[in-house]
Design an enzyme around this catalytic site. Sequence first.
Site, short mmCIF file in Angstrom:
data_model
loop_
_atom_site.label_atom_id
_atom_site.label_comp_id
_atom_site.label_asym_id
_atom_site.label_seq_id
_atom_site.Cartn_x
_atom_site.Cartn_y
_atom_site.Cartn_z
N GLU A 1 0.85 -1.28 -0.15
CA GLU A 1 0.30 0.15 0.17
C GLU A 1 1.02 1.04 -0.01
OE1 GLU A 1 -2.28 0.34 3.22
OE2 GLU A 1 -3.72 2.40 2.51
N ASP B 1 -5.58 2.95 -1.79
CA ASP B 1 -6.38 3.80 -0.57
C ASP B 1 -6.67 4.55 -0.93
OD1 ASP B 1 -7.04 5.16 0.94
OD2 ASP B 1 -5.54 4.17 2.46
N GLN C 1 -9.44 1.38 0.06
CA GLN C 1 -9.62 1.75 0.76
C GLN C 1 -9.88 3.32 0.95
OE1 GLN C 1 -6.44 1.02 3.21
NE2 GLN C 1 -7.31 -0.65 4.24
N GLU D 1 -11.87 3.47 5.28
CA GLU D 1 -10.75 3.38 6.13
C GLU D 1 -10.84 4.80 6.90
OE1 GLU D 1 -6.82 2.57 5.15
OE2 GLU D 1 -6.57 1.67 7.26
O1 LIG Z 1 -2.98 4.08 6.76
C1 LIG Z 1 -3.77 3.05 5.98
O2 LIG Z 1 -4.54 3.75 5.12
C2 LIG Z 1 -3.63 1.92 5.88
O3 LIG Z 1 -4.49 0.75 5.61
C3 LIG Z 1 -2.83 1.03 7.10
O4 LIG Z 1 -3.46 -0.01 7.17
C4 LIG Z 1 -1.86 1.64 7.05
O5 LIG Z 1 -1.03 2.01 8.16
MG LIG Z 2 -5.47 2.18 3.97
#
Ligand SMILES: O=C(O)C(=O)[C@@H](O)CO
Ligand SMILES: [Mg+2]
Length: 278
Positions: free
Chosen positions: A138, A173, A199, A235
């Site tokens: 990530e 993400d 995410q 998240e």
């Molecule tokens: O910070 C993020 O974005 C994450 O997905 C965590 O799992 C990694 O620090």
């Molecule tokens: Mg993340």
Amino acid sequence: MKFSANLGFLWNDRPLPEAIRAAKAAGFDAVECHWPYETPVDEVKAAMRETGLPMVGLNTRRGDVGAGDNGLSAKPGRDVEARAAIDEAIAYATAIGTPNIHVMAGFASGAEARATFAENLAYACTNAAPNGITILIEPLNKYDAPGYFLTTTDQALAIIETVQAPNLKLMFDCYHVQLMEGDITRRIETLLPWIGHFQFASVPDRGAPDHGEINYAHVFEVTRRLGYDAPLGAEYKPSGNTDDTLGWLNNAAASLPRASVRPVRSGVEAGRQRRTAT
Ligand SMILES: O=C(O)C(=O)[C@@H](O)CO
Ligand SMILES: [Mg+2]
């Protein structure tokens, strides 16, 4: 469309099993977490069995957080600890049936760090594959994690290309990608074959996905249009009580085709009654 509650941030004031139950009550389809290791596997499994929610992802330990570690796998000279963290994550994920492990790179830079990361990822992929587990990497943004080894999707793709393991994928993400690279729609379309999990959070404040510079109704629709049907990971850092920040979840449900949506009401009760199917 399905959603996973990231319990590293959502309901993180509760023990992990209670957070899993809260996610079920709110209408989530799955959960994911950061570092579950202090919670006995049996307690997590009991909550998963009771709620029927899968735990779709977890992270490797960060190392000595007090000393500034934020992952170990790209740090030259820390291979023993990095691989112990990978072994631990594979064992925990296997015990609870989790399909994805995010292997955290840590603060590092340069060619030696890159080679170290590639070697540790190859180790992780080889050992995770027999249990059907995908390893995720990530990119994190430079504001929240200055000095983190992995910061862009381009860098991540190059590492995936180097390691050449079918179970190595990108954690996309949207929050980090927007801060570092932007062009979210086109990147999702281009990178989809390499994406193992999504995410999301608002940008720039990392809140609920109902404000800020990303239109998540559009992003969710892009993933749906491309046929991605695994849960998308919420998240974000709730501004107060998690249950009071879930309007976006009910709105997402309301925008689904009528036949697949139950009537929704407001608040937690609406979440409980959110959907019958995807
Ligand atoms: O910070 C993020 O974005 C994450 O997905 C965590 O799992 C990694 O620090
Ligand atoms: Mg993340």
